[in-house]
Design a protein around this motif. Structure first.
Motif, PDB file in Angstrom:
ATOM      1  N   LEU A 116      44.854  26.158  40.322  1.00 41.75           N
ATOM      2  CA  LEU A 116      45.760  25.343  39.510  1.00 41.75           C
ATOM      3  C   LEU A 116      45.833  25.830  38.069  1.00 41.75           C
ATOM      4  CD1 LEU A 116      44.864  21.777  40.838  1.00 41.75           C
ATOM      5  CD2 LEU A 116      47.031  22.996  41.166  1.00 41.75           C
ATOM      6  N   CYS A 117      44.773  26.475  37.606  1.00 40.75           N
ATOM      7  CA  CYS A 117      44.745  26.990  36.231  1.00 40.75           C
ATOM      8  C   CYS A 117      45.375  28.376  36.114  1.00 40.75           C
ATOM      9  CB  CYS A 117      43.302  27.026  35.717  1.00 40.75           C
ATOM     10  SG  CYS A 117      42.583  25.397  35.448  1.00 40.75           S
ATOM     11  N   ASN A 118      45.709  28.961  37.254  1.00 42.45           N
ATOM     12  CA  ASN A 118      46.347  30.275  37.262  1.00 42.45           C
ATOM     13  C   ASN A 118      47.859  30.069  37.154  1.00 42.45           C
ATOM     14  OD1 ASN A 118      47.527  32.753  37.880  1.00 42.45           O
ATOM     15  ND2 ASN A 118      46.060  33.239  39.485  1.00 42.45           N
ATOM     16  N   PRO A 119      48.480  30.418  36.022  1.00 44.98           N
ATOM     17  CA  PRO A 119      49.909  30.131  35.842  1.00 44.98           C
ATOM     18  C   PRO A 119      50.792  30.823  36.870  1.00 44.98           C
ATOM     19  CG  PRO A 119      49.100  31.581  34.099  1.00 44.98           C
ATOM     20  CD  PRO A 119      47.900  31.090  34.848  1.00 44.98           C
ATOM     21  N   ALA A 159      54.523  29.078  41.222  1.00 45.36           N
ATOM     22  CA  ALA A 159      55.003  29.150  42.606  1.00 45.36           C
ATOM     23  C   ALA A 159      54.810  27.825  43.326  1.00 45.36           C
ATOM     24  CB  ALA A 159      54.278  30.270  43.352  1.00 45.36           C
ATOM     25  N   TYR A 160      53.694  27.134  43.050  1.00 50.00           N
ATOM     26  CA  TYR A 160      53.465  25.821  43.663  1.00 50.00           C
ATOM     27  C   TYR A 160      54.583  24.846  43.298  1.00 50.00           C
ATOM     28  CZ  TYR A 160      48.590  27.349  44.448  1.00 50.00           C
ATOM     29  OH  TYR A 160      47.447  28.008  44.842  1.00 50.00           O
ATOM     30  N   LEU A 161      54.953  24.832  42.026  1.00 51.85           N
ATOM     31  CA  LEU A 161      55.997  23.912  41.568  1.00 51.85           C
ATOM     32  C   LEU A 161      57.362  24.283  42.144  1.00 51.85           C
ATOM     33  CD1 LEU A 161      54.893  23.509  37.838  1.00 51.85           C
ATOM     34  CD2 LEU A 161      54.774  21.767  39.639  1.00 51.85           C
ATOM     35  N   ILE A 162      57.634  25.572  42.236  1.00 48.30           N
ATOM     36  CA  ILE A 162      58.909  26.006  42.817  1.00 48.30           C
ATOM     37  C   ILE A 162      59.012  25.563  44.272  1.00 48.30           C
ATOM     38  CG2 ILE A 162      60.221  28.048  43.553  1.00 48.30           C
ATOM     39  CD1 ILE A 162      59.103  29.414  40.965  1.00 48.30           C
ATOM     40  N   GLY A 163      57.963  25.838  45.060  1.00 48.55           N
ATOM     41  CA  GLY A 163      57.993  25.453  46.462  1.00 48.55           C
ATOM     42  C   GLY A 163      58.091  23.948  46.643  1.00 48.55           C
ATOM     43  N   GLY A 164      57.310  23.191  45.877  1.00 47.91           N
ATOM     44  CA  GLY A 164      57.289  21.740  46.018  1.00 47.91           C
ATOM     45  C   GLY A 164      58.593  21.089  45.614  1.00 47.91           C
ATOM     46  N   ALA A 217      46.527  35.370  44.750  1.00 44.10           N
ATOM     47  CA  ALA A 217      45.200  34.754  44.857  1.00 44.10           C
ATOM     48  C   ALA A 217      44.149  35.851  44.994  1.00 44.10           C
ATOM     49  CB  ALA A 217      45.148  33.817  46.050  1.00 44.10           C
ATOM     50  N   GLN A 218      43.192  35.850  44.111  1.00 43.75           N
ATOM     51  CA  GLN A 218      42.149  36.868  44.112  1.00 43.75           C
ATOM     52  C   GLN A 218      40.916  36.441  44.905  1.00 43.75           C
ATOM     53  OE1 GLN A 218      42.854  39.902  42.784  1.00 43.75           O
ATOM     54  NE2 GLN A 218      44.870  38.973  42.437  1.00 43.75           N
ATOM     55  N   MET A 219      40.808  35.161  45.215  1.00 48.49           N
ATOM     56  CA  MET A 219      39.672  34.632  45.966  1.00 48.49           C
ATOM     57  C   MET A 219      40.115  33.363  46.686  1.00 48.49           C
ATOM     58  SD  MET A 219      37.518  32.991  42.773  1.00 48.49           S
ATOM     59  CE  MET A 219      36.537  31.943  43.847  1.00 48.49           C
TER      60      MET A 219
END
Length: 400
Positions: A210-213, A218-223, A330-332
């Motif tokens: 959530l802290c990764n802009p 992308a989360y906001l675009i999809g939602g 996502a790195q992890m």
């Protein structure tokens, strides 16, 4: 890792597409039945919309469970078990005799339907190389659209001749067949490396995403896109059920064939993304979505249906890009990252009806169109912002 177009790639991609088809057949079979269910149970427009909303909101909650769980115990077993329970729910629904029981079973079904979407793209991210992943995600999202079409068309046709009970029974039996094939085809994971399930670590991973802009955008675009898209279809059924169209349940189910536009859009997205930056592809998809929404303002039924085809193309084109963007960035804890994208996605689906309802009450379909444009303007701006962030990151890397 599995290479694109290899035997294992085709086998795994077909299995996951079939699983995706099964999820969305079960999730959306109820949508063309909403006008009938409103009459049978004597509830309001907003209340009957809860038949869809309870499933999508519990599905969203399930993603927060199954994503981190899959990082610890693996993804294949979760997908198989949850598809089985979801299928049994569809077979149980025809025996309910009150609206409350229907909502309870739909809520349970929504939760278990979250199992496969929570982990499927993460499974691909583990097992496929970059090119194989991008191509497979486009096909997987295409299967989402085919499942959405299949559930609604089957639900509408069966409902026309046997009532809403027959709709859910038909979907349940089809799902049993799909589940058997999925179980057989899905290969065992080879690259997955389990991580101990610790609540603190899981919460930390979610917080980090959530802290990764680049992920949050992308989360906001999809939602927000799904917030509009899926609920447009709910309100279009009410519009077309009334005069001068007066479409029956069977024909309301058939309008979801317009999802084929989304099948094409998501299938093409992987190829276009090899030439254009993913955020640019997102902007392109949203722009097409906005044009399609404008087209639906026509009073002519063929033009309305053409507008829905354009909407589906643009929406799923963007959705394919946003979901694969998350898996790449996502790195992890990739399972958690993909799940969180879908949490935003399905929470958007659940809440969109509450947003659109006052616009519908005030100005019918014109109000829905205005409300849609307002939100899509926000997601278009977010896509532009992601593109600028990506360009900046590329420039920094080139100079370092």
């Amino acid at each position: 890792m599995i290479q694109a177009h290899s035997r294992d790639w085709w086998r795994a991609t077909l299995a996951l597409c079939l699983g995706s088809f099964t999820v969305f057949v079960n999730l959306y079979a109820a949508q063309p039945l909403l006008p009938e269910l409103r009459q049978v149970f004597d509830v309001s427009t907003l209340a009957v919309a809860m038949v869809m909303a309870v499933s999508t909101i519990t599905l969203a909650g399930a993603l927060l469970v199954f994503g981190p769980l899959s990082d610890a115990i693996g993804r294949g077993g979760i997908m198989r078990f949850t598809l089985l329970i979801a299928t049994l729910c569809s077979l149980l629904i025809p025996f309910v005799d009150n609206f409350t029981s229907l909502l309870i079973i739909r809520a349970v079904q929504g939760f278990v339907l979250g199992g496969l979407p929570a982990v499927a793209i993460a499974w691909m991210g583990d097992e496929f190389d970059k090119r194989a992943l991008m191509l497979a995600v486009g096909l997987y999202i295409s299967a989402n659209t085919l499942g959405g079409i299949g559930g609604r068309v089957m639900g509408g046709i069966a409902g026309e001749y046997g009532g809403w009970h027959a709709s859910f029974l038909t979907v349940g039996l089809v799902s049993l067949v799909c589940l058997a094939v999925f179980w057989r085809l899905l290969p065992e994971a080879r690259e997955f490396k389990p991580a101990p399930l610790r609540l603190g670590v899981a919460l930390s991973s979610l917080s980090g995403h959530l802290c990764n802009p680049l992920l949050l955008g992308a989360y906001l675009i999809g939602g927000l896109n799904f917030f509009i898209f899926i609920n447009q279809y709910s309100y279009i059924t009410f519009r077309l059920n009334e005069a001068p169209y007066s479409l029956s349940t069977q024909w309301l189910g058939m309008i979801f064939v317009t999802y084929l536009g989304g099948t094409l859009g998501s299938a093409l997205s992987g190829r276009v993304a090899q030439r254009l930056a993913q955020p640019v592809c997102m902007m392109l998809g949203i722009g097409i979505f906005m044009v399609g929404t404008w087209v639906t303002m026509s009073e002519a039924l063929p033009v309305i249906l053409a507008g829905l085809v354009i909407n589906a193309f643009g929406f799923f084109f963007c959705h394919s890009m946003a979901s694969s963007w998350v898996s790449r960035q996502a790195q992890m804890a990739r399972g958690s990252a993909s799940s969180l994208y879908l949490v935003f996605y399905y929470v958007g689906a659940s809440l969109g009806g509450f947003y659109l309802e006052p616009f519908w009450q005030a100005a019918d379909w014109w109000g829905v169109v205005l409300a849609s444009w307002l939100v899509l303007s926000v997601t278009l701006a977010l896509s532009l912002w992601l593109w600028r962030k990506e360009q900046h990151s590329t420039l920094v890397e080139a100079n370092s």
